[in-house]
Write a protein that holds these residues in place. Structure first.
Motif, PDB file in Angstrom:
ATOM      1  N   ARG A 186     -36.177  24.862   8.999  1.00  0.00           N
ATOM      2  CA  ARG A 186     -35.926  23.878   7.946  1.00  0.00           C
ATOM      3  C   ARG A 186     -34.806  22.953   8.392  1.00  0.00           C
ATOM      4  NH1 ARG A 186     -37.969  25.407   2.909  1.00  0.00           N
ATOM      5  NH2 ARG A 186     -39.095  27.357   3.041  1.00  0.00           N
ATOM      6  N   THR A 187     -34.833  21.759   7.841  1.00  0.00           N
ATOM      7  CA  THR A 187     -33.767  20.802   8.135  1.00  0.00           C
ATOM      8  C   THR A 187     -33.355  20.086   6.857  1.00  0.00           C
ATOM      9  OG1 THR A 187     -33.108  18.905   9.464  1.00  0.00           O
ATOM     10  CG2 THR A 187     -35.407  18.974   8.754  1.00  0.00           C
ATOM     11  N   LYS A 188     -32.061  19.742   6.802  1.00  0.00           N
ATOM     12  CA  LYS A 188     -31.544  18.956   5.685  1.00  0.00           C
ATOM     13  C   LYS A 188     -31.070  17.594   6.169  1.00  0.00           C
ATOM     14  CE  LYS A 188     -30.439  22.874   2.842  1.00  0.00           C
ATOM     15  NZ  LYS A 188     -29.554  23.523   1.917  1.00  0.00           N
ATOM     16  N   THR A 189     -31.462  17.230   7.399  1.00  0.00           N
ATOM     17  CA  THR A 189     -31.048  15.946   7.961  1.00  0.00           C
ATOM     18  C   THR A 189     -32.067  14.843   7.716  1.00  0.00           C
ATOM     19  OG1 THR A 189     -32.050  16.465  10.102  1.00  0.00           O
ATOM     20  CG2 THR A 189     -29.726  17.087   9.783  1.00  0.00           C
ATOM     21  N   VAL A 190     -33.204  15.168   7.112  1.00  0.00           N
ATOM     22  CA  VAL A 190     -34.216  14.148   6.783  1.00  0.00           C
ATOM     23  C   VAL A 190     -34.379  14.089   5.273  1.00  0.00           C
ATOM     24  CG1 VAL A 190     -35.482  14.415   8.941  1.00  0.00           C
ATOM     25  CG2 VAL A 190     -36.146  15.773   6.983  1.00  0.00           C
ATOM     26  N   ARG A 191     -34.851  12.953   4.795  1.00  0.00           N
ATOM     27  CA  ARG A 191     -35.079  12.769   3.368  1.00  0.00           C
ATOM     28  C   ARG A 191     -36.520  12.320   3.177  1.00  0.00           C
ATOM     29  NH1 ARG A 191     -31.940  13.343  -0.633  1.00  0.00           N
ATOM     30  NH2 ARG A 191     -30.022  13.520   0.552  1.00  0.00           N
ATOM     31  N   GLY A 235     -34.055  16.297  -0.060  1.00  0.00           N
ATOM     32  CA  GLY A 235     -33.305  16.347   1.194  1.00  0.00           C
ATOM     33  C   GLY A 235     -33.572  17.542   2.076  1.00  0.00           C
ATOM     34  N   GLU A 236     -34.686  18.238   1.896  1.00  0.00           N
ATOM     35  CA  GLU A 236     -34.991  19.382   2.755  1.00  0.00           C
ATOM     36  C   GLU A 236     -36.472  19.357   3.115  1.00  0.00           C
ATOM     37  OE1 GLU A 236     -34.391  24.233   2.890  1.00  0.00           O
ATOM     38  OE2 GLU A 236     -34.358  23.215   0.960  1.00  0.00           O
TER      39      GLU A 236
END
Length: 111
Positions: A67-72, A79-80
């Motif tokens: 998982r990443t929280k750097t993309v929207r 935001g995940e």
């Protein structure tokens, strides 16, 4: 559908071309039985576009994917997202796919 009496696995149709007979054989053990009917049916499943989309939406709840929280998400702004690499249709090489983790969205995109 027939099942093996020895190991309960599926029996698959086979033919003996010399004797011109049809029988069912187990792929796990040596069990075989002669068919009482010479008809073999084939079931082809054609999935709709919605069924294929559902598989990708379920990807968001897969705990084994990173998982990443750097993309929207461009659709809902969440935001995940989960991401994975796969080959895209008609393209060479791998493509990075993202799926929004919002339970109400499920939007997917690639980079």
């Amino acid at each position: 559908m027939k099942f093996c009496r020895e190991c309960n696995n599926i029996l698959y149709p086979k033919e003996d071309r010399d004797k011109r007979t049809l029988f069912f054989a187990c792929r796990n053990c040596e069990h075989q039985e002669v068919s009482d009917n010479n008809c073999v049916y084939r079931n082809e499943v054609h999935h709709t576009a919605g069924e294929r989309t559902q598989v990708l939406q379920d990807v968001a709840s897969d705990p084994t994917l990173p998982r990443t929280k750097t993309v929207r998400c461009a659709l809902c702004g969440h935001g995940e997202a989960v991401f994975f690499q796969a080959t895209a249709r008609g393209e060479e090489g791998m493509t990075l796919f993202f799926v929004c983790c919002s339970p109400d969205c499920g939007h997917r995109w690639r980079e």
